[in-house]
Design a protein around this motif. Sequence first.
Motif: not given
Length: 332
Positions: A171-173, A196-202, A212-215, A227-237
Amino acid sequence: MHLPMTHTSHAPKQHRLHQQCSSLLLLFAWSALSHAGNLAYITNQGSDTVSVVDTQKKQVIQTIDVGKAPVGVAIAAKQQRVYISNANSQSVSVINSHTQQKVQDIPVPVQAVGITLSRDERTLYVADWGGEQVIAVDTAHPEKQKAFKAGKTPSGMLVSADNKKLFIANRDSNDITVVDTNTLKTLAQIQVGLHPFALTLSPDGRTLFVVNVVSNTLTLLNVDTYQSSTVKTGQHPYGVAISPDSRWAYVSNNHAESVSVIDLNTGKTVKTVTVGEFPEGIEYDKATNQIVVANWGSDSVSMIDAQTNTVTHTIASPKLCRSFGQFILQAK
């Protein structure tokens, strides 16, 4: 429960009747523990308990006392065990998933929050919320424990489908530590979003989903190439669940009292479902095609129908329910 042995052929009729009644009561007690569907283990941080929810009956079938401030859940289906991290008692409670009784408390030298199991259930990983390490616990001999390095404030963890890598959200790094499960050495340190806080696998095991809680984003990370991509969520996921067909992501938005339904083909939110206050733990129940959400602020569990994306039931649970991790035991 152990019943005393008696010689029924010489026992008085009244005594035999008493034995029969006791047997019926014992049978009733066991039948009360039976369930129709999968079981969701809901940690209640404010009451030091775990609620066992039958996802088909949509009701709590058992409440279990555990350690202080339980948070994380790890399911060992083959062992018939459920491991619960207790943030305020430096311990992991072990529940027998057949009897729904606590059978053990394992002391650990960390503030236990994030927790997960190896695929063979031989190793339990416990993250140190107050530090930069993870403890590997031998589930057959829990006194055998090894500490190894993580990032700052390790949180959610998952082991890859092939059992070779452990992924740790720090979370803090603001990164993911990838650890070799054989050597416990760091393989990679991957930057993601903020907190970053919670994780899950496909379902196919190829993609790691990072909340990513704050992002206010979800990172989709290839477990081999990174390799990565990013998707928007709601507030404070706070949590994420993936549908069995890998089409939909369901994200609990802690500061929006909602769950975002995200089409992973387009990366767009197609619906926002209102749930309880401060939703945290979330998982997809394959047996009933429901999304189960633990609402920390309203002491409740929301059941969302995956066909209609609507809340069909709200179940009361004791104070401050969280269920951090993979918390649903699949029925056999």
